[in-house]
Design an enzyme around this catalytic site. Structure first.
Site, mmCIF file in Angstrom:
data_model
loop_
_atom_site.group_PDB
_atom_site.id
_atom_site.type_symbol
_atom_site.label_atom_id
_atom_site.label_comp_id
_atom_site.label_asym_id
_atom_site.label_seq_id
_atom_site.Cartn_x
_atom_site.Cartn_y
_atom_site.Cartn_z
ATOM 1 N N ASP A 161 0.832 -1.209 0.000
ATOM 2 C CA ASP A 161 0.000 0.000 0.000
ATOM 3 C C ASP A 161 0.860 1.250 0.000
ATOM 4 O O ASP A 161 1.248 1.742 1.057
ATOM 5 C CB ASP A 161 -0.915 -0.035 1.222
ATOM 6 N N GLU A 193 -2.530 10.532 0.902
ATOM 7 C CA GLU A 193 -3.746 9.724 0.779
ATOM 8 C C GLU A 193 -4.135 9.093 2.099
ATOM 9 O O GLU A 193 -5.322 8.964 2.410
ATOM 10 C CB GLU A 193 -3.539 8.634 -0.282
ATOM 11 N N GLU A 194 -3.140 8.725 2.903
ATOM 12 C CA GLU A 194 -3.410 7.976 4.128
ATOM 13 C C GLU A 194 -3.999 8.827 5.248
ATOM 14 O O GLU A 194 -4.545 8.283 6.209
ATOM 15 C CB GLU A 194 -2.122 7.309 4.632
#
Length: 433
Positions: A161, A193-194
């Protein structure tokens, strides 16, 4: 697996007839017809070579290794961004480094940027956009590789990821361009994004995402176990807040416990995914199953011998149906009913003011297993403008690796998965051309 908070509330709920949270099966909509790319030849090569030699001999696997070896925890993505940008420039791409401020608008300690790239001499408005993210969750876990049976397992933070997707997208694009230098491809690798999606939101609001849209298809890269995703649940977050009055614990009647006031509301909110919508619960759907509620964190009080004057809990809701605004109304009614209208207990949506509904995606390319997922992505953070010809912009979500290991201590992926993802991305690109 239930959270400790939900287990605690479930114990209390036995006295009021609350139901547990059953684990829903993941919906698989159609089987795969893909045979993958790891046949006898690849198996033989892996079986007869050391893992490091196999990886070093492959430009694709070496790129993935070098990227995973760079720590790029959200907010500190610069080195990874520089690496990707320099690689693409060396392979005849024009690269735009798009600055991304922190969520509060101030530049973080370390400059960071999205990487947007397109073939040199081609249009800066590609028809097919491949995108993923270069940031990871903490902590950094070093890269390692080891032979496992007839495959190689690659471990390290971001190996799944989403640096597996980044590597496969880059090399799928290079393969397509080698055969067709005029292929209208673009690459976008974002930061953040996280932790909030700021990188994709910055791109979405910029001139690089013009209206009318030049895109014919956008291919998002996330760990999907090599399945093509038909959609994922929506998201809503909020803080459940209670205020009280402090007092000595020996004389609790002189104060008002915020923790005690919060508990009935927490119990009700925790059950909202299990209660039928017609009875005041959050909605479900045939495609996504139940809406789920996770009370991820609780805090209250200052000491055991002090009546707590404040308490709060952080709640994440994965929406199977409906809109965030509709869900907010359901939560407000549930809290009001549980507390008898106590105005000192309320949901605060200000910190998570956006949210998004379930995201339906395209699956019109043959040869993939089709499924749904429960996690969030950057899909809703990219505003898709209408095309000048009125045709829809296709959105695909696909990638190697399992989300079940993505944020854990044992994040890992296999060479076979990476190689099959390379083929899968090529197939999606070719279908969109």
């Amino acid at each position: 697996m239930k959270s400790a908070i939900s287990l605690l509330l479930a114990s209390a709920a036995t006295y009021v007839g609350a139901s547990p949270h059953p684990e829903p099966p993941q919906l698989v909509l159609s089987p795969s017809t893909s045979t993958g790319v790891h046949g006898d030849e690849a198996t033989s090569a892996i079986a007869s070579s050391a893992a490091d030699d196999v990886i070093s001999d492959s430009p694709f696997l070496s790129f993935h290794r070098d990227l995973v070896q760079i720590s790029s925890i959200s907010g500190h993505e610069r080195k990874a961004g520089d690496f990707v940008a320099e690689f693409l420039q060396a392979h005849n791409f024009t690269v735009v480094k798009q600055p991304v401020p922190s969520k509060d608008g101030r530049q973080p300690d370390e400059d960071r940027f999205n990487v947007f790239a397109y073939p040199s001499g081609a249009s800066a408005a590609p028809k097919i956009l491949l995108t993923s993210h270069i940031d990871t969750v903490p902590p950094f876990i070093p890269y390692s590789a080891a032979r496992v049976d007839n495959d190689i397992r690659i471990s390290g933070r971001g190996s799944v990821d989403a640096k597996g997707s980044v590597a496969a997208q880059v090399f799928a694009a290079l393969d397509i361009l080698e055969r067709d230098p005029s292929a209208p491809l673009g690459l976008l690798f974002v930061v953040d994004e996280e932790v909030g999606g700021t990188g994709m939101k910055v791109f979405s609001d910029s001139s690089l995402n013009p209206s009318p849209s030049p895109f014919r298809a956008v291919i998002f890269g996330e760990p999907t176990d090599l399945a093509l995703v038909s959609g994922h649940k929506g998201m809503l977050g909020f803080e459940l807040v209670a205020t009280g009055q402090a007092a000595h614990s020996g004389y609790p009647w002189l104060g008002h416990s915020a923790v005690s006031a919060l508990l009935p509301a927490l119990l009700r909110v925790d059950r909202l995914g299990d209660i039928p919508a017609q009875e005041g619960g959050l909605p479900s759907s045939p495609k996504y199953g139940r809406t789920t509620v996770n009370i991820g964190r609780m805090e209250g009080g200052v000491a055991a011998n002090v009546v707590p004057a404040s308490a709060h809990a952080n709640v994440a809701v994965r929406l199977a149906a409906g809109t965030p605004d509709e869900a907010r109304d359901i939560v407000r009614r549930a809290v009001r009913d549980a507390t008898g209208g106590d105005e000192n207990v309320y949901p605060d949506f200000s910190e998570w003011s956006e949210g998004y509904p379930p995201q339906d995606l395209d699956t019109d390319v043959d040869g993939f297993e089709v499924t749904t997922v429960n996690y969030g992505t950057d899909v809703p953070n990219l505003r898709i403008h209408e095309r000048a010809d009125g045709a829809p912009v296709r959105r695909y979500l696909y990638g190697p690796g399992s989300i079940h290991v993505a944020h854990g201590d044992h994040e890992a992926i296999t060479v076979a998965q990476l190689e099959e993802a390379l083929q899968g991305y090529r197939k999606l690109i070719e279908a969109a051309m």
